[in-house]
Each structure stands twice: as structure tokens, then as C-alpha cells.
Design a protein around this motif. Structure first.
Motif, PDB file in Angstrom:
ATOM      1  N   SER A 329      14.340  34.031  -6.570  1.00 54.86           N
ATOM      2  CA  SER A 329      13.880  32.739  -5.316  1.00 54.86           C
ATOM      3  C   SER A 329      14.835  31.954  -5.320  1.00 54.86           C
ATOM      4  N   TYR A 390       8.003  33.656  -2.481  1.00 56.26           N
ATOM      5  CA  TYR A 390       6.645  34.489  -2.401  1.00 56.26           C
ATOM      6  C   TYR A 390       7.915  35.694  -1.553  1.00 56.26           C
ATOM      7  N   ASP A 393       8.339  37.138  -5.337  1.00 54.44           N
ATOM      8  CA  ASP A 393       7.059  37.536  -5.894  1.00 54.44           C
ATOM      9  C   ASP A 393       7.399  39.229  -6.302  1.00 54.44           C
TER      10      ASP A 393
END
Length: 453
Positions: A329, A390, A393
Motif C-alpha cells: 500500500s 485497492y 489488495d
């Protein structure tokens, strides 16, 4: 680090993401080596020597924070984004959207980057990711050749994911026949920001017939690969159904032709492309028609019979990583944490989304260069944080490029009903996001105050 232990980050690519990353690194006192292959070499979609070139539309999309992209803009403003600073300075009328004079926009960013004493600009093509040091790869979705192959080697990504993207034509304002066109914004929002070309049912059906049968430019493997829905060629849209364009870029809803006092059957909107109002973009008319065909077929639209084109529509292949398998991330590789990626190559889709990824990659890369632990973790309640989460993920089974949207932001509690329910809900999400963003703002300020010059 440099030989004298001075922190340094190498950035490959001076597009929106690379420029934003370079700027936040410099704000934290970290030196930057920014490699940009222009003007030595240009990609098929680039034409200007300036940084952060807008290769497709000059619109940065919705301005209101009731929309996820509008909220992301506000988040970036509060974080001190160079791209948003330039966008607000170069803004031109566009109804409820934020559009910019593209030359003024890129020129300001180029000047700020080149005049920053902590940023060394190197006009040279990079064909391999450096083996040591902290690197941000922000080469964009048109990355190809030796560097593309080296990215696959370093990441271990054998899929070579990509989709097709396209750009709309631009015409001169003086060549638009205003005896047939009219100025207005949909539902009156923004006054007369757009030029509108109304079409009768007969004109629309004749136009569609020619459009679906027009000669198209050859694009290798186009028929076997993915077309990004947000930039679908107008001729592909026309093939999907007789009225598909009337529910898309030729939607007449909210527009009243002053000559008839009625809504037209279909209507093309042209958006101002520069501050001087000399050029206009055909909104939603991305295409891969051959250039003579663009002039012939689009010339069937009332008002564009004698249009002069400053740029014809083009189509190109965009490449992106299967990011959830490889990125954290913080936008760095899981297996090589000194290599970061930013921009559309990560699977974020859109100008502002690319900017946001560049900010995040630069923020975390600068802390690694300074030898300090990350001061902040992406927050799923913010748009900028939810995008970072996102693309990293690992639970995503089929990863595809994604625009900013409220669907990837953490759900908000409460019931929102009635005619204003959606608006109220989005405003509540925005309020919560900006409240949560304060921690990120504080982290950026602490970092820049402590280490910046």
C-alpha cells in the motif's frame, strides 16, 4: 543515499505521477534525480517537451466533492499537491468539471520542477531499473521496449497486462459554425461553458450509420484485448446499439436549443481546451477512425461541417502491472522494497488518480531515503488511501484499471433516503474523509518542517 550520505531518490518519468513524486521528495529535503526521455525520445501519444503533459482530454473531471474524483482533488490540495496547484491556476470554464489550459498547466509544473535546486533533471531514456538505491518507476502506461522487459524481470510479472486507450479530436473554435451550434452547459450549470451541436433524429441516424461503417486505423491485437470503458472509441459505442451514444456522449438531456426551444434528439458537446478559447475538444469522441474518416464522418454533425482539426483522435495500448500481486500500500515492491511504482502503470486510471499515486510513492520513498519509519498508513476512509489499498489488495482475483470511486472507500454508517439521499451520503463520506485526512496532513507537515529546506 549518495556517497556523502545525502538522501536521494531516482525517479524515472516526469509525467503527472513522476512530477508529483519529485516535488514531495524535494519538499522533504530529499534530492531527486529525475529522468525524462523527452525531448530525446517521444512516445506515440506525447508531443510536448513539457512535464506532466496531458495526452488525452484537458478535463480533470468533476470538481464537486460529492464525486469521488472531486474529493480526491480536495485531499491533494490539502496535502500540498503541485499538480493541483497548477490545475487551479490553469483552470478554464468547464461547467461542473475542472478543465485546464493544457500548455499553461504543464508549463507551470515544468518550471517548478526545473527551478527546484533539489531536483536534477536528466534528459535521457532509461532502459533498466537501477540495481541499488531508491527508485520510483513512473514511466506511464506506454512503457515499452527494454525497460518494459526489465520491469517484468524485476517484478516477476509474466502476464504483461494491458488495455487499449484513446484520445478525442480537437478542433479550432473559429471553424465551428455557430449558426447551427449554441453555447450552454447541461442544466444551466456553468453558464455557456460548452459549445453544443444539436442533431435531429434523421441527422443522428445518418451519422451513426456512417460511423459504424467508417474505415478504422489498424491497431495490433485490438480485437482480442480490453478496451477501457471510460475511454471507449465512439465507433465501438455506436456498434453497441442505436441509442447507446444518446445515453453517452451525445446525451441531449439538460440542454435546450435556443433556436427551437426544445431538447435536441442528440447533442455533441465541445469543451474549451485552452484559455484563449481557440481550441475545443469533442467530448467523449475517443476514436480509432483513420484521420480522413474522422474529418468526413464527424463533419456530418451540424456545426462541424468545415471544422479544422488541430489534433485527430488516436488510440494506443496502455500497460499496467498486476499490482495486487507485487505492490504494498506504499506503492513499493514486496520483494524489493526500495523500488516503487507510480501512475497508470500501477492500475490507477486517470490524471488525478495518477497524481495521487505519485504523491504517495514520493511520500514513502522520501522516508526510506531519510532512513525513518513510515509516518502514516493509508486510511481507507480517504480516497487517496483507499486507492493505495485497492492496488495492493492481494485478495483481488481479476485486477483491472480503476478510477477513483466511492465503492472502494470504507462504507459509512447511517441511512440516507429520499431525493437527496445519495447526495447526503456522498457529502457525509467527504466530511469523514477530510476529517481523517488531517492525520496525513500533519504527517506531511511534520516531515517537511523537520527535513525540508
Amino acid at each position: 543515499m549518495t556517497k556523502n550520505n545525502e538522501p536521494v531518490v531516482t525517479i524515472i518519468g516526469a509525467g503527472l505521477a513522476g512530477s508529483e513524486a519529485a516535488y514531495i521528495c524535494a519538499r522533504t529535503g530529499v534530492r531527486v534525480r529525475l529522468y525524462e526521455m523527452k525531448p530525446v525520445k517521444f512516445s506515440p501519444a506525447h508531443h510536448s517537451e513539457q512535464f506532466a503533459e496531458l495526452v488525452c482530454s484537458n478535463s480533470l473531471r468533476a470538481a464537486s466533492r460529492e464525486n469521488a474524483i472531486g474529493l480526491l482533488k480536495e485531499e491533494l490540495r490539502r496535502l500540498g499537491s503541485l499538480i493541483m496547484e497548477s490545475a487551479d491556476r490553469a483552470a478554464i470554464p468547464a461547467g461542473g468539471a475542472l478543465a485546464v489550459d493544457r500548455d499553461e498547466f504543464s508549463g507551470y509544473i515544468t518550471q517548478k520542477i526545473r527551478n527546484n535546486p533539489l531536483i536534477e533533471v536528466i534528459s535521457e531514456e532509461v532502459t533498466k531499473i537501477p540495481e541499488d538505491g531508491i527508485v520510483i518507476v513512473a514511466t506511464g502506461p506506454l512503457t515499452e521496449g527494454d525497460l518494459y522487459n526489465d520491469i517484468l524481470r524485476v517484478t516477476g510479472d509474466t502476464s504483461g497486462l494491458h488495455f487499449f486507450d484513446s484520445a478525442a479530436p480537437i478542433v479550432t473554435g473559429e471553424s465551428i459554425d455557430m449558426s447551427k451550434a449554441f453555447r450552454a452547459s447541461r442544466y444551466g450549470k456553468g453558464g455557456d461553458d460548452y459549445i453544443n451541436c444539436p442533431m435531429t433524429k434523421e441527422e443522428y441516424l445518418a451519422f451513426r450509420e456512417e460511423l459504424v461503417n467508417a474505415e478504422r486505423a489498424e491497431v495490433k491485437n485490438f480485437d482480442r484485448e480490453i478496451v477501457f470503458e471510460g475511454c471507449m472509441p465512439i465507433e465501438v459505442m455506436a456498434q453497441r446499439g442505436i441509442d447507446t451514444m444518446r445515453f453517452g456522449p451525445l446525451k441531449p438531456v439538460g440542454l435546450i436549443d435556443p433556436k427551437t426551444g426544445c431538447e435536441p434528439y442528440a447533442c455533441l458537446q465541445l469543451r474549451q481546451d485552452d484559455r484563449a478559447k481557440t481550441m475545443y475538444n469533442l467530448v467523449g469522441f475517443q476514436t480509432r477512425l483513420k484521420w480522413p474518416e474522422q474529418k468526413r464522418v464527424f463533419g456530418m454533425i451540424p456545426g462541424l461541417e468545415n471544422a479544422e482539426y488541430t489534433r485527430y483522435g488516436v488510440m494506443h495500448r496502455n500497460t499496467f502491472l498486476n499490482s495486487p500481486l507485487y505492490l504494498t500500500s506504499h506503492y513499493n515492491l514486496r520483494e524489493r522494497n526500495d523500488v516503487f511504482f507510480a501512475g497508470q502503470i500501477t492500475g490507477v486510471e486517470g490524471y488525478i488518480e495518477s497524481t495521487a499515486s505519485g504523491f504517495m510513492a514520493g511520500f514513502y520513498a522520501s522516508q526510506r531515503a531519510l532512513g525513518i519509519d513510515p509516518a502514516y498508513e493509508p486510511d481507507p476512509c480517504t480516497v487517496i488511501g483507499s486507492m493505495a489499498l485497492y492496488v495492493s489488495d492481494s485478495g483481488i482475483k481479476k485486477f483491472q484499471p480503476m478510477n477513483a470511486n466511492f465503492g472502494i472507500v470504507s462504507p459509512i454508517e447511517g441511512r440516507f433516503k429520499g431525493k437527496t439521499g445519495k447526495k447526503d451520503k456522498n457529502n457525509a463520506i467527504a466530511d469523514r474523509a477530510l476529517e481523517h485526512l488531517k492525520l496525513f496532513e500533519d504527517s506531511v507537515k511534520e516531515l517537511t518542517d523537520r527535513y525540508g529546506s
